[in-house]
Design an enzyme around this catalytic site. Structure first.
Site, PDB file in Angstrom:
ATOM      1  N   SER A 239      16.157  20.608  45.362  1.00 47.21           N
ATOM      2  CA  SER A 239      17.154  21.484  45.294  1.00 47.21           C
ATOM      3  C   SER A 239      18.358  20.988  44.722  1.00 47.21           C
ATOM      4  O   SER A 239      18.377  20.816  43.396  1.00 47.21           O
ATOM      5  CB  SER A 239      17.554  21.660  47.151  1.00 47.21           C
ATOM      6  OG  SER A 239      18.306  22.671  46.987  1.00 47.21           O
ATOM      7  N   ASP A 467      11.243  31.318  46.507  1.00 53.18           N
ATOM      8  CA  ASP A 467      12.106  30.095  47.297  1.00 53.18           C
ATOM      9  C   ASP A 467      13.298  31.110  47.550  1.00 53.18           C
ATOM     10  O   ASP A 467      13.962  31.725  46.479  1.00 53.18           O
ATOM     11  CB  ASP A 467      12.493  29.283  46.394  1.00 53.18           C
ATOM     12  CG  ASP A 467      13.178  27.923  46.773  1.00 53.18           C
ATOM     13  OD1 ASP A 467      14.129  28.193  47.632  1.00 53.18           O
ATOM     14  OD2 ASP A 467      12.976  26.937  46.509  1.00 53.18           O
ATOM     15  N   HIS A 495      11.412  27.025  50.699  1.00 52.34           N
ATOM     16  CA  HIS A 495      12.237  26.054  49.802  1.00 52.34           C
ATOM     17  C   HIS A 495      11.795  24.790  49.274  1.00 52.34           C
ATOM     18  O   HIS A 495      11.539  24.341  50.330  1.00 52.34           O
ATOM     19  CB  HIS A 495      13.778  25.971  50.640  1.00 52.34           C
ATOM     20  CG  HIS A 495      14.674  25.161  49.563  1.00 52.34           C
ATOM     21  ND1 HIS A 495      14.820  25.638  48.176  1.00 52.34           N
ATOM     22  CD2 HIS A 495      15.402  24.172  49.752  1.00 52.34           C
ATOM     23  CE1 HIS A 495      15.809  24.727  47.730  1.00 52.34           C
ATOM     24  NE2 HIS A 495      16.095  23.818  48.722  1.00 52.34           N
TER      25      HIS A 495
END
Length: 525
Positions: A239, A467, A495
């Site tokens: 991320s 995602d 995610h």
């Protein structure tokens, strides 16, 4: 933290890329979620200065030699082995104040390690040290056998000169706040709320508040690499951790080893592109959930997908206009309802908990389960304290990296664009400019060039097709921004992918980490 990169309602912190949350109803499933964050994780550009020596030769400035040459002192701790590295508070003044960067390590299980693998769970603002055990459960045994697994808390986070701003009672008020953006007075109220947050951060965090930007954190990474004794950086970033890794590659291309960037956040995207992309990402993830829910036997939603999405939008509007009771002294506001819905979308195994929460909220006017989910997102404990500083660090880092326009006309135009692509969730990704409008320290910004064209090794970017927090299009873009990158695609929900998807992804990433071999161009798992 999950929801992450665009801007949510000012009350809400971001949906962050990279933390574990602990609501009573969701412990089992959500313990496997690596979260990004929704509002404020906006990368900045065109302001930070890159030292010539670092960019061209990979060698540190002479003034930094003492930091690069330091010997880490490892001690036994709950995570395994822990140490603290010393770095300059301000890289423009290496002889000035210093701060400590907390490290935790799990030594290679096979004995002598060939290198260290540094891991970052995202955020910005999420603790890597707290993530270490989870990371070990996600990484293959072959990798753990050969490499030391090393996590760290970036500057400003948890154990590394943490940004602190307010106590739990005051933070409760901010994350539950629903602004009225329909009037200029309402927009100004939101700006005033976050001016108060910034002032509290400056009062409690002092000079550190001005130096927790991503470029400085990337420079810390190179000091950590050297202190660990590695000639090149091996790194697994999830991320927001992909933004940190991409920034490192741009700053230190000659020190690039094996960089895995999973759940990609391209640092060249504008703030508006980030907000719109993430809004659409969560909208798409919610539609996928609703489609699955309606196909089941006990879905609290009715009708077709569009009608069911409308029922969720009606619930959010209801929570704004008349917050739902929760069985305690706190009510479920629109902001808290949004985060309660967003958190389970990070991981498909968590969808049943969203079904429970929606059933209670829609059919019983009971917001208690959505409140537990929101509290889990924010790391709020039952006693009203917050177990991490992830939310405050998220705001502080985001406001240093970039700032969206706070002009009401520009924010309203952006809100209209977002509403067009995300009619259910989009309103919570608008008006992000209010968060940093009156932040008490100046923006630092990012880099002019993120291509890392002189990188000495290939970089692996991993993207998931649906995602919510870091849309797949961002992974595609990062793979083109970085001149030596290859894109690995996971066709699925949730995610990030490595450690939480399938053997195809795991085998490809393992092969890259262990041998440096990237999968064939166009590989889809």
């Amino acid at each position: 933290m999950p929801v992450t990169t665009a801007s949510p309602r000012p009350s809400a912190a971001p949906v962050r890329p990279g933390a574990r949350r602990r609501a009573a109803v969701v412990v089992a499933a959500l313990s496997a979620v690596v979260v990004l964050v929704l509002g404020g994780c906006v990368p900045a550009k065109n302001q930070a200065q890159v030292p010539t020596s670092a960019a061209t030769s990979g060698a540190p400035d002479e003034a930094l030699a003492a930091f690069y040459d330091q010997q880490l002192e490892w001690t036994t701790c709950a995570q395994g082995e822990c140490a603290t590295a010393t770095v300059p508070l301000d890289y423009a003044d290496p002889s000035g104040a210093t701060i400590g960067i907390a490290l935790a390590r799990r030594p290679a299980t096979g004995g002598s390690a060939v290198a260290s693998l540094l891991v970052n769970p995202g955020g910005p603002g999420v603790s890597g040290v707290d993530f270490l055990d989870q990371a070990a459960s996600m990484i293959s045994e072959d990798v753990l056998r050969q490499l030391d697994l090393v996590a760290f808390d970036p500057r400003g986070v948890q154990r590394s000169s943490p940004i602190t701003c307010m106590d739990g009672t005051d933070l409760d008020k901010v994350v539950a706040f629903d602004a009225d953006y329909s009037t200029d007075a309402g927009i100004q109220e939101a700006i005033d709320v976050f001016r108060g947050v910034g002032e509290a951060c400056q009062e409690r965090s002092g000079q550190t508040l001005a130096h927790v930007d991503t470029v400085s954190a990337a420079r810390d990474l190179d000091v950590l690499r050297a202190a660990l004794g590695d000639d090149a950086l091996s790194y697994l970033g999830y991320s927001y951790g992909t933004q940190l890794g991409a920034t490192y590659a741009a700053l230190f291309p000659l020190r690039v080893g094996r960089l895995v960037l999973d759940g990609a956040l391209d640092p060249t995207l504008t703030a508006d592109e980030l907000a719109e992309g993430q809004a659409q990402g969560f909208e798409n993830a919610l539609r996928a959930y609703v489609t699955d829910c309606l196909a089941g036997a006990s879905c609290p939603l009715t009708g077709d997908v569009d009608q069911a999405m409308g029922q969720i939008r009606a619930l959010l509007d209801h929570a704004v206009a008349d917050p739902l009771p929760t069985g305690g002294d706190r009510r479920l506001t629109g902001s808290l309802a949004f985060y309660g819905i967003a958190l389970p979308l990070y991981s498909q195994p968590s969808w049943p908990y969203l079904t429970q929460a929606l059933d209670a909220a829609i059919h019983e006017n009971d917001g208690s389960i959505l409140l537990q989910l929101a509290d889990a997102y924010f790391d709020r404990e039952a006693d009203g304290t917050y177990s991490t500083n992830a939310t405050e660090a998220f705001w502080a880092i985001g406001c240093l990296d970039d700032r969206q326009s706070a002009d009401p006309a520009e924010m309203r135009a952006q809100a209209d664009r977002i509403e067009a692509v995300a009619p259910t969730m989009g309103s919570f990704f608008s008006y992000g400019g209010t968060i940093c409008a009156d932040w008490p320290v100046p923006v630092v910004g990012g880099l002019d060039d993120y291509s890392a064209k002189d990188a000495t090794a290939p970089i692996l970017v991993v993207g998931t097709t649906n995602d919510p927090a870091t849309p797949y299009a961002w992974a595609e873009k990062l793979a083109t921004t970085l001149s030596t990158a290859t894109l690995l695609t996971y066709e699925g929900e949730g995610h990030t992918a490595y450690g939480s998807s399938n053997d195809c992804v795991a085998d490809a990433v393992d092969a890259y980490i262990l041998t440096g071999t990237v999968p064939p161009e166009g590989t889809r798992c």
